[in-house]
Write a protein that holds these residues in place. Structure first.
Motif, PDB file in Angstrom:
ATOM      1  N   ILE A 183       0.831  -1.194   0.000  1.00 43.15           N
ATOM      2  CA  ILE A 183       0.000   0.000   0.000  1.00 43.15           C
ATOM      3  C   ILE A 183       0.868   1.247   0.000  1.00 43.15           C
ATOM      4  N   ASN A 184       2.072   1.126   0.559  1.00 45.06           N
ATOM      5  CA  ASN A 184       2.984   2.278   0.596  1.00 45.06           C
ATOM      6  C   ASN A 184       3.340   2.764  -0.794  1.00 45.06           C
ATOM      7  N   THR A 185       3.418   1.860  -1.763  1.00 39.54           N
ATOM      8  CA  THR A 185       3.697   2.245  -3.148  1.00 39.54           C
ATOM      9  C   THR A 185       2.603   3.168  -3.664  1.00 39.54           C
ATOM     10  N   LEU A 186       1.365   2.825  -3.384  1.00 38.69           N
ATOM     11  CA  LEU A 186       0.242   3.653  -3.826  1.00 38.69           C
ATOM     12  C   LEU A 186       0.215   4.995  -3.114  1.00 38.69           C
ATOM     13  N   LEU A 187       0.406   4.966  -1.805  1.00 39.17           N
ATOM     14  CA  LEU A 187       0.367   6.218  -1.040  1.00 39.17           C
ATOM     15  C   LEU A 187       1.525   7.131  -1.430  1.00 39.17           C
ATOM     16  N   ASP A 188       2.688   6.549  -1.708  1.00 34.95           N
ATOM     17  CA  ASP A 188       3.822   7.345  -2.182  1.00 34.95           C
ATOM     18  C   ASP A 188       3.531   7.960  -3.547  1.00 34.95           C
ATOM     19  N   TYR A 189       2.908   7.185  -4.433  1.00 34.76           N
ATOM     20  CA  TYR A 189       2.556   7.697  -5.756  1.00 34.76           C
ATOM     21  C   TYR A 189       1.595   8.883  -5.617  1.00 34.76           C
ATOM     22  N   ALA A 238      -4.396   2.072 -10.449  1.00 34.71           N
ATOM     23  CA  ALA A 238      -4.422   0.657 -10.814  1.00 34.71           C
ATOM     24  C   ALA A 238      -3.316   0.325 -11.816  1.00 34.71           C
ATOM     25  N   GLU A 239      -3.068   1.238 -12.739  1.00 32.12           N
ATOM     26  CA  GLU A 239      -2.017   1.011 -13.729  1.00 32.12           C
ATOM     27  C   GLU A 239      -0.627   1.024 -13.099  1.00 32.12           C
ATOM     28  N   VAL A 240      -0.448   1.807 -12.074  1.00 33.31           N
ATOM     29  CA  VAL A 240       0.854   1.890 -11.409  1.00 33.31           C
ATOM     30  C   VAL A 240       1.257   0.543 -10.823  1.00 33.31           C
ATOM     31  N   VAL A 241       0.327  -0.149 -10.224  1.00 33.80           N
ATOM     32  CA  VAL A 241       0.647  -1.404  -9.531  1.00 33.80           C
ATOM     33  C   VAL A 241       0.070  -2.643 -10.207  1.00 33.80           C
ATOM     34  N   HIS A 242      -0.580  -2.446 -11.349  1.00 30.50           N
ATOM     35  CA  HIS A 242      -1.108  -3.562 -12.141  1.00 30.50           C
ATOM     36  C   HIS A 242      -2.149  -4.398 -11.396  1.00 30.50           C
ATOM     37  N   TYR A 243      -3.024  -3.688 -10.700  1.00 33.46           N
ATOM     38  CA  TYR A 243      -4.179  -4.313 -10.066  1.00 33.46           C
ATOM     39  C   TYR A 243      -5.428  -3.692 -10.664  1.00 33.46           C
ATOM     40  N   SER A 244      -6.565  -4.292 -10.379  1.00 34.45           N
ATOM     41  CA  SER A 244      -7.816  -3.721 -10.879  1.00 34.45           C
ATOM     42  C   SER A 244      -8.182  -2.495 -10.039  1.00 34.45           C
ATOM     43  N   PRO A 245      -8.913  -1.557 -10.639  1.00 34.49           N
ATOM     44  CA  PRO A 245      -9.362  -0.396  -9.863  1.00 34.49           C
ATOM     45  C   PRO A 245     -10.130  -0.797  -8.608  1.00 34.49           C
ATOM     46  N   ARG A 246     -10.913  -1.850  -8.715  1.00 33.57           N
ATOM     47  CA  ARG A 246     -11.686  -2.305  -7.556  1.00 33.57           C
ATOM     48  C   ARG A 246     -10.764  -2.751  -6.416  1.00 33.57           C
ATOM     49  N   GLN A 247      -9.702  -3.495  -6.745  1.00 35.80           N
ATOM     50  CA  GLN A 247      -8.749  -3.921  -5.720  1.00 35.80           C
ATOM     51  C   GLN A 247      -8.071  -2.713  -5.080  1.00 35.80           C
TER      52      GLN A 247
END
Length: 75
Positions: free
Chosen positions: A3-9, A24-33
């Motif tokens: 989650i830190n990757t997302l919060l840092d982004y 979602a594109e940054v971490v290659h997960y679905s928007p829902r995830q």
């Protein structure tokens, strides 16, 4: 991926338009995830968290002496 990757982004791109799809594109997960991951970590929906972080950053800059109009225009 943490989650830190997302919060840092989010923090690094806070002045840009950030969407759930971008995250979602940054971490290659679905928007829902991504939505559920951020909500679980922060207690807020994604866009509420981004808005909150923008307000915090803007308030910090105003407290440091920047003009309100300049900060509002930037964020």
């Amino acid at each position: 991926m943490s989650i830190n990757t997302l919060l840092d982004y989010i923090e690094q791109n806070i002045k840009e338009d950030i969407t759930l799809v971008d995250l979602a594109e940054v971490v290659h997960y679905s928007p829902r995830q991504i939505y559920y991951m951020i909500k679980e970590a922060t207690g807020m929906p994604v866009m509420s968290y981004i808005r909150h972080q923008r307000l915090v950053k803007a308030a910090e800059e105003i407290a440091q002496g920047r003009k309100l109009f300049d900060v509002a225009e930037e964020y």
